[in-house]
Design an enzyme around this catalytic site. Structure first.
Site, short mmCIF file in Angstrom:
data_model
loop_
_atom_site.label_atom_id
_atom_site.label_comp_id
_atom_site.label_asym_id
_atom_site.label_seq_id
_atom_site.Cartn_x
_atom_site.Cartn_y
_atom_site.Cartn_z
N SER A 189 0.89 2.25 6.34
CA SER A 189 0.34 3.46 6.43
C SER A 189 0.54 4.07 7.91
O SER A 189 0.87 5.37 7.84
CB SER A 189 -1.38 3.03 6.23
OG SER A 189 -1.91 4.38 6.73
N ARG B 228 -7.82 3.16 -0.91
CA ARG B 228 -8.29 1.77 0.02
C ARG B 228 -9.50 1.96 0.18
O ARG B 228 -10.23 0.86 0.31
CB ARG B 228 -7.18 1.64 0.91
CG ARG B 228 -5.79 1.13 0.31
CD ARG B 228 -4.78 1.23 1.50
NE ARG B 228 -5.02 0.59 2.67
CZ ARG B 228 -4.64 0.76 3.98
NH1 ARG B 228 -4.08 2.01 4.02
NH2 ARG B 228 -5.03 0.17 4.87
N HIS C 218 1.21 5.62 19.80
CA HIS C 218 0.13 5.70 18.60
C HIS C 218 -1.03 4.72 18.99
O HIS C 218 -0.60 3.72 19.29
CB HIS C 218 0.67 5.32 17.35
CG HIS C 218 -0.63 5.45 16.29
ND1 HIS C 218 -0.99 6.62 15.65
CD2 HIS C 218 -1.09 4.26 15.56
CE1 HIS C 218 -1.88 6.10 14.99
NE2 HIS C 218 -2.05 4.86 14.78
N LYS D 19 3.65 7.29 8.99
CA LYS D 19 3.33 8.68 9.41
C LYS D 19 4.10 8.78 10.81
O LYS D 19 4.55 9.93 11.07
CB LYS D 19 1.80 8.61 9.56
CG LYS D 19 1.03 8.95 8.29
CD LYS D 19 -0.52 8.91 8.54
CE LYS D 19 -0.94 7.54 8.63
NZ LYS D 19 -2.48 7.29 8.46
N ASP E 102 0.45 8.39 1.72
CA ASP E 102 -0.38 7.48 2.46
C ASP E 102 -1.96 8.05 2.40
O ASP E 102 -3.06 7.48 2.15
CB ASP E 102 -0.07 7.74 3.84
CG ASP E 102 -1.04 6.94 4.84
OD1 ASP E 102 -1.28 5.68 4.55
OD2 ASP E 102 -1.78 7.60 5.53
N1 URA Z 1 -5.04 3.80 10.30
C1 URA Z 1 -4.09 4.50 9.41
O1 URA Z 1 -3.49 5.33 9.78
N2 URA Z 1 -3.98 3.77 8.37
C2 URA Z 1 -4.63 2.61 8.13
O2 URA Z 1 -4.32 2.06 6.98
C3 URA Z 1 -5.40 2.10 9.01
C4 URA Z 1 -5.65 2.82 10.08
#
Ligand code: URA
Length: 432
Positions: free
Chosen positions: A183, A168, A82, A187, A161
């Site tokens: 977050s 947010r 990632h 995932k 999320d």
């Molecule tokens: N990428 C994400 O998936 N979440 C965040 O909070 C910031 C960047």
């Protein structure tokens, strides 16, 4: 339990329990806790922070708000990577095929681009016919058969999320380390891999503007992953210039193909080998990073990485001939050179500005749902520490519009010219 008491406890700097965090996230997801209370809690977290333990509970609560992929039917270790979002970052298109060609299972779900950062799915869709949609069963079958799948999300991963991030985004609470970490990690954990390599970007084009905050974010994500039983590595990398030379969907796919042919830009090749090497170590195919890099270089030299990319494209309905003949990619109607106005060395290239310039050409989307133009983008001709003379080409714009004056100026101004060479390093730190 009452949401307001949880908000007050965090506002006053106390540590929340697993039960309190779970109660809040469950209530927020099913609608019994309203947006205004969730906004208040995220703001309290923004100011008071969270312990690693609280951030792990938050991640687990978000993770359990949706589906969790069960990859146990895939034989062997499953790996994922990632990136926290860069400009010119096409690393998955090289790392996946390289490790996949060694028999390591690369089972990855990617996202679309938004704003100045590109998304792997948009890049893949630049390949005619490539289908990013796949059922969970077919995803597992394909990874077992060819070692790799690169798809969009199957099922509903971490819906809490999605809801929380939307909140947010409009309440000034995106830039909180525990909120970003939970977050991203919720995932990643929902995608089911055993080993995860995180590329945490540092610099003007990234969420984390300096090494200290990036180190905190990376360490927290590594700890959350380890607390959840995963093999974790984070690599801190410099985003004080775009990665590689190409920015824009098909231009980046072509650069990935070049890299798998051994002709990639130096910085991009270095990062791909580093990320892939940590996945090779996790799969126990090598004892050291150096040994892993030798194995990976062999997969470039013998074209097995390239062949695996072609297999991936074919398996997902794309025309794999493009991988061997990248000149077939549709070109933009016009090219424009952006030239230097002074002599010196390139001291810095504002990645954010280059990402925005590519978006202005149509390579990215301003809002979710916008269409992208796969053929347009920017190819840098000069990188940090390259010597330049007045009139030299700094970058070439690939456009489907004839008026690019504003974009040209943005790209020219993104180049900061220095009289001397600057300290520049791509890989800043490895955190395990
Ligand atoms: N990428 C994400 O998936 N979440 C965040 O909070 C910031 C960047």
């Amino acid at each position: 339990m009452r949401a307001v008491d949880i908000i007050i406890k965090k506002r006053d700097g106390f540590e929340l329990t697993k039960e309190e965090i779970q109660f809040f996230i469950e209530g927020f997801t099913n609608g019994t806790i309203d947006n205004y209370q969730a906004s208040a809690l995220t703001m309290a977290i923004y100011f008071q922070g969270m312990t690693d333990q609280e951030a792990t509970y938050l991640t687990e609560s978000i993770l359990h708000s949706g589906d969790i992929l069960d990859l146990s039917a895939i034989k062997g270790i499953k790996v994922d990577k990632h990136s926290t979002g860069g400009v010119g970052d096409k690393t998955s298109l090289v790392v996946g095929p390289l490790v996949g060609s060694l028999g390591i299972k690369f089972a990855k779900m990617s996202g679309r681009g938004l704003g100045h950062t590109g998304g792997t799915l948009d890049k893949l869709e630049a390949i005619p016919g490539y289908d990013i949609n796949m059922s969970e069963d077919n995803f597992i079958k394909q990874v077992n058969e060819i070692g790799i799948a690169l798809v969009g999300q199957t099922g509903e991963l971490a819906p809490a999320d999605k809801k929380l991030y939307a909140l947010r985004d409009v309440t000034g609470t995106v830039e909180s380390i525990p909120l970003i970490a939970s977050s991203i990690m919720s995932k990643k954990l929902a995608s089911g891999a055993d080993a995860i390599c995180l590329d945490v970007k540092v610099g003007s084009g990234a969420f984390m503007k300096n090494e200290a905050s990036a180190t905190k974010l990376a360490t927290l994500m590594v700890n959350i992953g380890k607390n959840c039983g995963k093999d974790m590595t984070a690599i801190l990398t410099n985003m004080d210039e775009p990665l590689g030379l190409a920015v824009g969907n098909s231009l980046e796919v072509i650069e990935a193909i070049e890299t798998l042919n051994g002709r990639g830009p130096k910085d991009f090749t270095e990062l791909c080998l580093e990320v892939a090497a940590h996945l090779v170590l996790a799969a126990k195919l090598a004892h050291t990073v150096e040994e892993a890099k030798v194995l990976l270089q062999k997969q470039i030299d013998n074209k097995e990485g390239l062949n695996t990319l072609a297999k991936l494209v074919k398996a997902q309905g794309g025309d794999s001939d493009y991988i061997y003949h990248p000149e077939r990619f549709k070109k933009a109607a016009y090219t424009f050179e952006v030239k230097a106005l002074e002599d010196g060395y390139v001291g810095h290239i504002d990645a954010l500005a280059i990402g925005n310039a590519a978006m202005m050409l149509g390579a990215g989307r301003k809002k979710i749902g916008d269409a992208v133009d796969h053929s347009v983008g920017i190819v840098l001709a000069k990188k940090v520490n390259d010597k330049i003379c007045k009139g030299d080409v700094l970058a070439v714009l690939h456009a489907n519009q004839s008026d690019v004056e504003e974009t040209s100026n943005l790209v020219r101004n993104a180049y900061q010219i220095s009289k001397t060479l600057v300290d520049s390093k791509l890989i800043l730190k490895i955190i395990k």
